[in-house]
Motif scaffolding. Structure first.
Motif, mmCIF file in Angstrom:
data_model
loop_
_atom_site.group_PDB
_atom_site.id
_atom_site.type_symbol
_atom_site.label_atom_id
_atom_site.label_comp_id
_atom_site.label_asym_id
_atom_site.label_seq_id
_atom_site.Cartn_x
_atom_site.Cartn_y
_atom_site.Cartn_z
ATOM 1 N N PRO A 193 7.391 3.366 -56.490
ATOM 2 C CA PRO A 193 6.375 3.954 -55.606
ATOM 3 C C PRO A 193 5.856 2.920 -54.606
ATOM 4 N N PRO A 194 5.396 3.372 -53.432
ATOM 5 C CA PRO A 194 4.803 2.429 -52.467
ATOM 6 C C PRO A 194 3.579 1.747 -53.075
ATOM 7 N N ASP A 195 3.290 0.538 -52.596
ATOM 8 C CA ASP A 195 2.116 -0.172 -53.121
ATOM 9 C C ASP A 195 0.842 0.410 -52.487
ATOM 10 N N ARG A 196 -0.285 -0.169 -52.829
ATOM 11 C CA ARG A 196 -1.568 0.379 -52.369
ATOM 12 C C ARG A 196 -1.759 0.285 -50.856
ATOM 13 N N PHE A 197 -0.928 -0.516 -50.184
ATOM 14 C CA PHE A 197 -1.005 -0.627 -48.728
ATOM 15 C C PHE A 197 0.011 0.280 -48.041
ATOM 16 N N ILE A 252 3.305 0.078 -48.460
ATOM 17 C CA ILE A 252 4.590 -0.580 -48.247
ATOM 18 C C ILE A 252 5.598 -0.022 -49.235
ATOM 19 N N LYS A 253 6.769 0.343 -48.703
ATOM 20 C CA LYS A 253 7.824 0.970 -49.484
ATOM 21 C C LYS A 253 8.171 0.131 -50.717
ATOM 22 N N GLY A 254 8.390 0.798 -51.826
ATOM 23 C CA GLY A 254 8.723 0.126 -53.079
ATOM 24 C C GLY A 254 10.129 -0.438 -53.097
ATOM 25 N N GLU A 255 10.387 -1.285 -54.070
ATOM 26 C CA GLU A 255 11.700 -1.898 -54.240
ATOM 27 C C GLU A 255 12.626 -0.980 -55.023
ATOM 28 N N PRO A 256 13.939 -1.134 -54.829
ATOM 29 C CA PRO A 256 14.871 -0.404 -55.680
ATOM 30 C C PRO A 256 14.660 -0.840 -57.132
ATOM 31 N N THR A 257 14.579 0.119 -58.032
ATOM 32 C CA THR A 257 14.223 -0.146 -59.418
ATOM 33 C C THR A 257 15.086 0.697 -60.342
ATOM 34 N N LEU A 258 15.519 0.103 -61.447
ATOM 35 C CA LEU A 258 16.217 0.852 -62.485
ATOM 36 C C LEU A 258 15.181 1.290 -63.506
ATOM 37 N N PHE A 259 15.050 2.595 -63.690
ATOM 38 C CA PHE A 259 14.113 3.164 -64.653
ATOM 39 C C PHE A 259 14.853 3.467 -65.945
ATOM 40 N N ALA A 260 14.246 3.131 -67.070
ATOM 41 C CA ALA A 260 14.767 3.481 -68.393
ATOM 42 C C ALA A 260 13.808 4.518 -68.977
ATOM 43 N N ILE A 261 14.342 5.698 -69.282
ATOM 44 C CA ILE A 261 13.529 6.850 -69.657
ATOM 45 C C ILE A 261 13.991 7.366 -71.018
ATOM 46 N N ASN A 262 13.055 7.668 -71.905
ATOM 47 C CA ASN A 262 13.377 8.245 -73.200
ATOM 48 C C ASN A 262 14.057 9.595 -72.964
ATOM 49 N N SER A 263 15.281 9.758 -73.489
ATOM 50 C CA SER A 263 16.040 10.972 -73.194
ATOM 51 C C SER A 263 15.477 12.211 -73.884
ATOM 52 N N ASP A 264 14.704 12.041 -74.953
ATOM 53 C CA ASP A 264 14.126 13.197 -75.647
ATOM 54 C C ASP A 264 12.834 13.686 -74.988
ATOM 55 N N GLY A 269 9.942 7.506 -55.809
ATOM 56 C CA GLY A 269 10.834 7.371 -54.665
ATOM 57 C C GLY A 269 12.078 8.216 -54.882
ATOM 58 N N PRO A 270 12.859 8.432 -53.825
ATOM 59 C CA PRO A 270 14.045 9.269 -53.952
ATOM 60 C C PRO A 270 15.094 8.658 -54.878
ATOM 61 N N ILE A 271 15.807 9.524 -55.557
ATOM 62 C CA ILE A 271 16.912 9.109 -56.439
ATOM 63 C C ILE A 271 18.205 9.427 -55.711
ATOM 64 N N GLU A 272 19.020 8.399 -55.511
ATOM 65 C CA GLU A 272 20.258 8.588 -54.771
ATOM 66 C C GLU A 272 21.485 8.166 -55.557
ATOM 67 N N SER A 273 21.317 7.939 -56.876
ATOM 68 C CA SER A 273 22.461 7.585 -57.709
ATOM 69 C C SER A 273 22.409 8.399 -58.995
ATOM 70 N N SER A 274 23.560 8.568 -59.590
ATOM 71 C CA SER A 274 23.668 9.356 -60.811
ATOM 72 C C SER A 274 22.978 8.662 -61.981
ATOM 73 N N ALA A 275 22.398 9.450 -62.861
ATOM 74 C CA ALA A 275 21.806 8.913 -64.087
ATOM 75 C C ALA A 275 22.911 8.598 -65.086
ATOM 76 N N GLN A 276 22.568 7.814 -66.107
ATOM 77 C CA GLN A 276 23.448 7.534 -67.237
ATOM 78 C C GLN A 276 22.585 7.606 -68.485
ATOM 79 N N GLU A 277 23.177 7.963 -69.626
ATOM 80 C CA GLU A 277 22.428 8.007 -70.874
ATOM 81 C C GLU A 277 23.204 7.262 -71.939
ATOM 82 N N ALA A 278 22.517 6.389 -72.658
ATOM 83 C CA ALA A 278 23.111 5.655 -73.777
ATOM 84 C C ALA A 278 22.002 5.257 -74.729
#
Length: 176
Positions: free
Chosen positions: A68-72, A74-86, A48-57
């Motif tokens: 992501p939308p579900d199998r039907f 339907i639009k996904g929920e707002p979610t905070l993703f935690a991603i390995n910075s390396d 889904g689109p990202i509309e806020s700044s990332a942060q790293e710690a």
């Protein structure tokens, strides 16, 4: 020196830390760009689109996007993703997560929708119970000014009557 163009543009502020620039895009991706060359070190697809700044710690990048939308379809929920910075690989995701407030020894302290701060194991994404509410009120109700701090393990908050506080994790393993 260089340029990089996201496929559909951006609405989020750029975030720079160390040798990397993090760019959230409306093309459903977070780009980890080399700060000096502009070449992507990695690209993480959020669905889904990202509309806020990332942060790293603590070696983790935090960014909010729609799941992501579900199998039907339907639009996904707002979610905070935690991603390995390396590597740009997903560590975990937290539905209804707003943003990182601060990062302790092994835990991320995250503001969730509704103003409640939750404590999340940074390696697994497991939310520790109970959620960190003060006297039954969500943190944001007690402290309307919450400063996200990705530099160290201190949470800075302010009240409407002009008081400002610095709070720190006193026990690095509070949830054994």
């Amino acid at each position: 020196s260089w340029k990089h163009q996201a496929a559909r543009g951006t609405r989020a502020d750029l975030y720079v830390k160390g040798g990397r620039i993090y760019v959230g895009s409306l093309d459903h991706a977070l780009y980890g760009l080399d700060r000096f060359s502009g070449r992507p070190d990695w690209v993480f697809e959020t669905g889904g689109p990202i509309e806020s700044s990332a942060q790293e710690a603590g070696g983790t990048v935090y960014v909010r996007a729609l799941d992501p939308p579900d199998r039907f379809g339907i639009k996904g929920e707002p979610t905070l993703f935690a991603i390995n910075s390396d590597t740009g690989s997903e560590r975990w995701r937290l539905r209804r997560g707003e943003r990182l407030l601060f990062h302790g020894d092994k835990f991320a302290y995250v503001l969730r929708e509704g103003g409640v701060m939750v404590v999340v194991e940074d390696e697994t994404g497991r939310v520790r119970a109970p959620s960190a509410e003060l006297d039954g009120y969500p943190l944001a109700a007690r402290f309307p000014w919450l400063l996200s701090n990705d530099q160290d393990d201190v949470l800075f908050v302010g009240t409407t009557d002009g008081f400002f506080f610095a709070m720190q994790e006193t026990n690095p393993n509070p949830y054994k």
